[in-house]
Design a protein around this motif. Structure first.
Motif, PDB file in Angstrom:
ATOM      1  N   VAL A   1      -7.381 -17.955 -10.069  1.00  0.00           N
ATOM      2  CA  VAL A   1      -8.091 -16.590 -10.468  1.00  0.00           C
ATOM      3  C   VAL A   1      -7.899 -16.013 -11.802  1.00  0.00           C
ATOM      4  O   VAL A   1      -8.195 -15.361 -12.287  1.00  0.00           O
TER       5      VAL A   1
ATOM      6  N   LEU B   1     -12.974 -18.242  -4.618  1.00  0.00           N
ATOM      7  CA  LEU B   1     -12.315 -18.079  -6.086  1.00  0.00           C
ATOM      8  C   LEU B   1     -13.222 -17.905  -6.651  1.00  0.00           C
ATOM      9  O   LEU B   1     -12.098 -17.992  -8.223  1.00  0.00           O
TER      10      LEU B   1
ATOM     11  N   ALA C   1     -14.168 -15.009  -8.515  1.00  0.00           N
ATOM     12  CA  ALA C   1     -13.948 -14.099  -9.095  1.00  0.00           C
ATOM     13  C   ALA C   1     -12.744 -14.713  -9.729  1.00  0.00           C
ATOM     14  O   ALA C   1     -12.803 -13.463 -10.637  1.00  0.00           O
ATOM     15  N   ARG C   2     -12.629 -15.700 -10.556  1.00  0.00           N
ATOM     16  CA  ARG C   2     -12.087 -16.091 -11.679  1.00  0.00           C
ATOM     17  C   ARG C   2     -12.962 -16.132 -12.292  1.00  0.00           C
ATOM     18  O   ARG C   2     -12.991 -14.854 -13.681  1.00  0.00           O
TER      19      ARG C   2
END
Length: 228
Positions: free
Chosen positions: A183, A217, A220-221
């Motif tokens: 992330v 994930l 979000a990264r």
């Protein structure tokens, strides 16, 4: 006779153990229903969820009225009860003991050390608006490196997966933890070819279930990267 309900799992896929359960269910095609619990919104503290799990944590599984918490217990229950390949949680005592050996070690090594890197580099700065504490982060990275050394020298020594020649629930728990720092744009296995090859084997073994579980994930990264 009342019909049997599908397994229900209460998950937040930003949670590493929740992703491990999600992968196990999907790659083995165990019929189930996912109930989303957004930790960032505090949904684990609602009265209904607290009644289900007074500890106010995910994951939680409910199977026809039987409620179970803790990812390790849930995964072993699913692997034992449902008709999935035996290698996930072997019946043979020595092979099963190897899985139990790793999962016992996991909760005081891989899980806290990988999670701490994520917390210090991503979560705390996002929650407080503060800069990354580089001293604490470097200390956490050093502890994680010690854990990665042990994964290579003990668990992956002369074998393709953590507990032998086949993938088990142990591999899912471990790989989901080690993905979490991504992330923040950090691949903790970048300088670790042995562990990179292991991660690739895990991904190949579970197919598109891996990326489906990690989609939140990756998003979000990407959002974090776009803000930098």
């Amino acid at each position: 006779m009342a019909s049997r309900r599908l397994v229900e799992v209460y998950l937040d896929l930003m949670s590493q153990p929740c992703r491990a359960i999600h992968i196990l269910l999907n790659c083995n095609k165990i019929p189930h229903t996912v109930r989303s619990v957004a930790l960032r919104k505090g949904e684990q503290r609602t009265p209904d969820f607290t009644k289900l799990n007074p500890m106010q944590k995910v994951p939680v599984m409910e199977d026809n009225g039987f409620v179970l918490t803790e990812s390790d217990a849930i995964m072993k229950y699913l692997a034992t009860k449902y008709a999935i390949p035996e290698h996930w949680y072997p019946r043979q005592p020595e092979r099963r003991a190897r899985v139990d050996e790793y999962t016992a070690w996991h909760h005081t090594n891989t899980r806290p050390h990988a999670a701490r890197v994520f917390i210090l580099e991503v979560l705390l700065p996002a929650q407080t608006g503060s800069h990354v504490d580089e001293v604490r982060l470097n200390r956490a990275l050093s502890q994680l490196q010690d854990t990665l050394d042990k994964l290579e020298s003990m668990f992956l020594r002369r074998q393709p997966f953590l507990c032998g020649d086949d993938i088990t629930v142990a591999d899912l728990l471990a790989v989901c933890e080690l993905m979490q720092p991504m992330v923040g744009g950090r691949d903790v296995l970048q300088q670790r070819p042995q562990l990179q090859h292991w991660r690739s084997r895990v991904q190949s073994a579970v197919g598109d279930s891996f990326d489906k579980a990690h989609a939140v994930l990756y998003a979000a990264r990407d959002r974090r990267k776009a803000k930098l």
